[in-house]
Design an enzyme around this catalytic site. Structure first.
Site, PDB file in Angstrom:
ATOM      1  N   LYS A 225      41.310  -7.462 -84.305  1.00 18.25           N
ATOM      2  CA  LYS A 225      40.458  -7.951 -83.232  1.00 18.25           C
ATOM      3  C   LYS A 225      39.763  -9.232 -83.679  1.00 18.25           C
ATOM      4  CE  LYS A 225      40.439  -3.232 -82.346  1.00 18.25           C
ATOM      5  NZ  LYS A 225      40.004  -2.030 -83.049  1.00 18.25           N
TER       6      LYS A 225
HETATM    7  N1  GLU Z   1      38.255   2.659 -88.023  1.00 17.56           N
HETATM    8  C1  GLU Z   1      39.156   2.018 -88.923  1.00 17.56           C
HETATM    9  C2  GLU Z   1      39.845   0.864 -88.225  1.00 17.56           C
HETATM   10  O1  GLU Z   1      39.921   0.832 -87.009  1.00 17.56           O
HETATM   11  C3  GLU Z   1      40.247   2.946 -89.423  1.00 17.56           C
HETATM   12  C4  GLU Z   1      39.701   3.938 -90.343  1.00 17.56           C
HETATM   13  C5  GLU Z   1      40.684   4.877 -90.979  1.00 17.56           C
HETATM   14  O2  GLU Z   1      41.788   5.108 -90.443  1.00 17.56           O
HETATM   15  O3  GLU Z   1      40.311   5.434 -92.001  1.00 17.56           O
HETATM   16  O4  GLU Z   1      40.295  -0.029 -88.906  1.00 17.56           O
END
Ligand code: GLU
Length: 278
Positions: A225
């Protein structure tokens, strides 16, 4: 019993890079007859939006990536993170830090490790990283190890703005939700040693990890993003799904779509991993 998860941060709509992570984690869970959870990682609240979380969930549903149980949102779980921080603090493994962001940029030199310097107020909480290397056998990348003390230093658990750090939240949630298998992009490979240290300090079980390659743009930058990766076009669901499967090395027959396509891919996933020698 296998339990996997997809844990998107709703800092924008789903893009191709996060679709690959969703598909890989779904395939691995379903190929093993396991559960697949979706957790909205909105712990970094200033950067997240509820509309983006809803849009991500709608996209998953539309693509036929159905999850088990209720969707969990990190913004509603601060008490759990607080309790974990408190346990670390009581064990002498977390300490307050008075450094500003600028002073603590890059590897943290340990300025507040032995106590706040005079005249400094606590701003954030850090984990006291033990010396030495910690490693693990990744199911896709092979052996990976790191000297967290040398490379990251004592990392943040609770930020100066009052929000918990991803590293703590993810470890607490994976343990609380009984996640046995983490499947995610290789951009998170070098976060894993920090997470292993926290698991060990908190007495949590260690999940198995698989870090798949990450999709990049034409210039070799990770799709994210931050790099303004385009949102997936809802009019091109089948093409997007096919592209994600192709990225993971699966080439479905032409006549499949929707649920059939995913069912076919589920059957190919374990042979595909074997063909990689992993
Ligand atoms: N929330 C994290 C992201 O969108 C991924 C976290 C994970 O898979 O441990 O990059």
């Amino acid at each position: 019993m296998y339990c996997g998860r997809f844990a998107p941060s709703p800092t924008g709509p789903l893009h191709f890079g996060s679709l690959v992570a969703a598909v890989a984690s779904w395939l691995d869970a379903r190929a093993h007859g396991g559960r697949w959870l979706v957790r909205i990682e909105d712990v970094d609240e200033p950067r997240c939006r509820a509309e983006w979380a809803d849009a991500i969930l709608r996209t998953l549903e539309r693509l036929g990536l159905h999850w088990d149980g209720a969707v969990v949102r990190q913004s509603g779980r601060k008490e759990l993170y607080h309790a974990a921080l408190e346990r670390l603090r009581q064990a002498g493994l977390a300490y307050p830090c008075g450094c500003t962001r600028r002073e603590a940029a890059g590897r943290y030199p340990g300025t507040c490790r032995a106590g706040l310097p005079p005249g400094r107020a606590p701003r954030a909480w850090r984990f006291r990283v033990p010396a030495g290397r910690i490693g693990f056998q990744d199911r896709w990348q092979g052996w990976f190890e790191q000297d967290v003390e040398a490379e990251a230093g004592d990392f943040i658990l609770l930020r100066a703005d009052g929000f918990f750090a991803y590293q703590l939240a993810v470890v607490v949630d994976d343990a609380a939700q009984g996640v046995t298998h983490v499947v995610r992009g290789a951009d998170l490979l070098d976060s894993t040693p920090r997470q292993l240290l926290l698991q060990r300090a908190l007495g949590y079980p260690r999940p198995a990890y698989l870090h798949h390659p990450v999709a990049t743009d034409g210039e070799g930058r990770k799709l994210s993003k931050q790099n303004r990766a385009p949102a997936l076009d809802p009019a091109r669901d089948r093409e997007n799904l096919l592209a994600a499967l192709a990225f993971l090395g699966l080439a479905p027959p032409d006549d499949l779509c929707g649920a059939e396509l995913l069912a076919w891919a589920r059957g190919q996933w374990v042979p595909r991993l074997h063909s990689l020698g992993v």
